[in-house]
Write a protein that holds these residues in place. Structure first.
Motif, mmCIF file in Angstrom:
data_model
loop_
_atom_site.group_PDB
_atom_site.id
_atom_site.type_symbol
_atom_site.label_atom_id
_atom_site.label_comp_id
_atom_site.label_asym_id
_atom_site.label_seq_id
_atom_site.Cartn_x
_atom_site.Cartn_y
_atom_site.Cartn_z
ATOM 1 N N LEU A 187 -43.770 -10.907 6.323
ATOM 2 C CA LEU A 187 -43.053 -10.742 5.067
ATOM 3 C C LEU A 187 -42.135 -9.523 5.119
ATOM 4 O O LEU A 187 -42.503 -8.478 5.640
ATOM 5 C CB LEU A 187 -44.053 -10.591 3.913
ATOM 6 C CG LEU A 187 -44.936 -11.815 3.629
ATOM 7 C CD1 LEU A 187 -45.851 -11.539 2.462
ATOM 8 C CD2 LEU A 187 -44.082 -13.049 3.356
ATOM 9 N N LYS A 234 -38.892 -17.294 2.616
ATOM 10 C CA LYS A 234 -38.236 -16.231 3.362
ATOM 11 C C LYS A 234 -36.801 -16.048 2.872
ATOM 12 O O LYS A 234 -36.059 -17.009 2.699
ATOM 13 C CB LYS A 234 -38.233 -16.556 4.857
ATOM 14 C CG LYS A 234 -39.615 -16.794 5.457
ATOM 15 C CD LYS A 234 -40.442 -15.525 5.461
ATOM 16 C CE LYS A 234 -39.885 -14.506 6.419
ATOM 17 N NZ LYS A 234 -40.708 -13.272 6.480
ATOM 18 N N ASP A 241 -53.216 -20.983 1.310
ATOM 19 C CA ASP A 241 -51.811 -20.976 1.691
ATOM 20 C C ASP A 241 -51.364 -22.370 2.121
ATOM 21 O O ASP A 241 -52.130 -23.338 2.055
ATOM 22 C CB ASP A 241 -51.543 -19.937 2.779
ATOM 23 C CG ASP A 241 -52.295 -20.228 4.070
ATOM 24 O OD1 ASP A 241 -52.790 -21.356 4.243
ATOM 25 O OD2 ASP A 241 -52.384 -19.319 4.921
ATOM 26 N N GLU A 261 -47.575 -19.517 -1.907
ATOM 27 C CA GLU A 261 -46.505 -19.995 -1.045
ATOM 28 C C GLU A 261 -45.545 -18.848 -0.743
ATOM 29 O O GLU A 261 -45.427 -17.906 -1.529
ATOM 30 C CB GLU A 261 -45.737 -21.147 -1.709
ATOM 31 C CG GLU A 261 -46.564 -22.404 -1.914
ATOM 32 C CD GLU A 261 -45.765 -23.503 -2.576
ATOM 33 O OE1 GLU A 261 -44.617 -23.221 -3.013
ATOM 34 O OE2 GLU A 261 -46.265 -24.644 -2.662
ATOM 35 N N VAL A 262 -44.842 -18.954 0.383
ATOM 36 C CA VAL A 262 -43.909 -17.921 0.833
ATOM 37 C C VAL A 262 -42.537 -18.537 1.018
ATOM 38 O O VAL A 262 -42.397 -19.626 1.587
ATOM 39 C CB VAL A 262 -44.390 -17.281 2.153
ATOM 40 C CG1 VAL A 262 -43.342 -16.329 2.693
ATOM 41 C CG2 VAL A 262 -45.713 -16.559 1.946
ATOM 42 N N SER A 296 -49.612 -10.433 4.862
ATOM 43 C CA SER A 296 -48.217 -10.048 5.028
ATOM 44 C C SER A 296 -47.808 -10.028 6.489
ATOM 45 O O SER A 296 -46.699 -10.446 6.847
ATOM 46 C CB SER A 296 -47.986 -8.662 4.404
ATOM 47 O OG SER A 296 -46.669 -8.233 4.587
ATOM 48 N N GLN A 324 -49.222 -11.821 8.970
ATOM 49 C CA GLN A 324 -49.227 -13.177 9.516
ATOM 50 C C GLN A 324 -47.940 -13.925 9.159
ATOM 51 O O GLN A 324 -47.406 -14.682 9.977
ATOM 52 C CB GLN A 324 -50.444 -13.959 8.997
ATOM 53 C CG GLN A 324 -50.486 -15.404 9.473
ATOM 54 C CD GLN A 324 -51.846 -16.031 9.307
ATOM 55 O OE1 GLN A 324 -52.870 -15.377 9.456
ATOM 56 N NE2 GLN A 324 -51.869 -17.326 9.000
ATOM 57 N N TYR A 325 -47.437 -13.713 7.958
ATOM 58 C CA TYR A 325 -46.217 -14.394 7.527
ATOM 59 C C TYR A 325 -44.962 -13.549 7.750
ATOM 60 O O TYR A 325 -43.874 -13.961 7.353
ATOM 61 C CB TYR A 325 -46.330 -14.785 6.057
ATOM 62 C CG TYR A 325 -47.159 -16.036 5.837
ATOM 63 C CD1 TYR A 325 -46.578 -17.296 5.872
ATOM 64 C CD2 TYR A 325 -48.525 -15.957 5.626
ATOM 65 C CE1 TYR A 325 -47.323 -18.437 5.690
ATOM 66 C CE2 TYR A 325 -49.301 -17.093 5.438
ATOM 67 C CZ TYR A 325 -48.690 -18.337 5.472
ATOM 68 O OH TYR A 325 -49.441 -19.467 5.286
#
Length: 366
Positions: free
Chosen positions: A189, A215, A155, A212-213, A184, A186-187
């Protein structure tokens, strides 16, 4: 006339003799020179090399890019020896060409593969089309539901996530079995968020990818728990929480077409449940005994995230727009909520159902 010819022949003989003497002297001098060179070789142990021959020989050039002094540039990849994909630019074995030397100087950090919206689920399902195109380690020509591969994702914080992935024909895709729920969480989501999958350069191995994420904010259609779609409910016992599994009665499982199994079957089937918050929960179910089935993998995740406790009711409904035959709705009613409305009859950890509780409000959790 005869005398002059005799004189000429004598002169020619003398000239020939003179030339032969000169040749002999030249050969003798050459021989002396060779003897001298052999002596030099024997005494010094080194062979004399002509300086002209050295000037004609070109030094062998190195194919490795050299560091430039003063500009702080470094050799590509340093001392790292990454996996080289033969399909990537610059991977040709002929490194003497000009094009290859340019390719070695160009070292991108990543190669974009695909992106997808994040479903609210405890297990991520990657559509077959995306997996077959961008995950060459997976055998997508003849997918085998018994074969499990482990992918490594790095990540943005350089954390490594190892996630086993397996093909499921019901979902028509490859499902990440474990690790996704933790990622999911931790971030944090949410539905409509985006995840991007990239190929790193250099690459550690063929199963290594970047994730990568991004938002985003969006709305999700909430499923309806209609009274006419009610199937059955169970009242949880302490063992259902402690041992991370829950039993369902055989008669209740008959409400799940496509799930029933033979008594001595060792088969494990995957079910998909959607809760009031439109989060999907994938849970494995097996045949435990003649009269019972047991829900195992995925159940504990649902219990912990939704805060379900002993004495709570877990209810099951038909989905009005299921993705497949093993897709249903799941909800729960807190113990204090249904007890305040009067003690209902029936209900057990074995999965007894009661039609008198159809009208209770379904809790969704956070």
């Amino acid at each position: 006339m005869s005398e002059s010819r005799g004189l000429d022949s004598k002169g020619e003989g003398k000239e020939k003799e003179g030339k032969s003497e000169e040749n002999v002297s030249e050969e003798a001098s050459v021989a002396d020179t060779e003897v001298a060179e052999k002596k030099n070789v024997g005494t010094s142990g080194e062979e004399n090399v002509d300086s002209d021959s050295l000037s004609k020989k070109k030094p062998k050039q190195s194919n490795v890019p050299q560091e430039k002094s003063g500009d702080g540039s470094k050799r590509p990849y340093g001392d790292v020896q990454p996996y080289t994909d033969p399909n990537e630019p610059g991977s040709d074995s002929d490194s003497d060409s000009d094009t290859d030397s340019v390719a070695m100087d160009y070292c991108p950090d990543e190669v974009f593969l695909f992106e997808m919206e994040v479903p609210k689920t405890n297990r991520l399902v990657i559509p077959f089309e995306l997996a077959s195109t961008h995950f060459p380690p997976l055998d997508t020509r003849k997918p085998n539901e018994k074969q499990i591969e482990t992918l490594e994702f790095t990540d943005s914080q350089n954390h490594e996530w190892y996630m086993p992935i397996q093909y499921y024909s019901d979902e028509h895709g490859f499902m990440i079995l474990t690790g996704w729920q933790k990622f999911s969480t931790q971030y944090n989501l949410q539905p409509m968020d985006l995840i991007r999958i990239l190929k790193p350069v250099p690459r550690l191995h063929t199963h290594h990818f970047l994730i990568e994420v991004e938002k985003k904010q969006g709305t999700v259609e909430i499923p309806e728990f209609r009274k006419e779609n009610f199937l059955f409910l169970i009242e949880l016992e302490q063992s259902d929480i402690k041992f991370k599994r829950v039993f369902l009665a055989r008669n209740d499982v008959r409400n799940f077409p496509g799930v029933e199994m033979q008594r001595n079957s060792r088969e494990k089937k995957m079910m998909r449940f959607t809760d009031k918050n439109c989060k999907h929960w994938y849970m494995n179910i097996i045949r435990y005994s003649e009269e019972k089935y047991m829900v195992i993998d995925g159940w504990d995740e649902f219990v912990k995230e939704r805060g379900v406790e002993a004495g709570d009711l877990v209810v099951f409904y038909k989905h009005e727009h299921p993705c497949h035959r093993k897709h249903y709705l799941i909800g729960f009613v807190k113990k204090e909520d249904w007890q305040n409305r009067g003690q209902p009859s029936g209900g057990s950890g074995a999965g007894s159902s009661s039609g008198s509780r159809k009208g209770m409000e379904i809790a969704g959790g956070d």
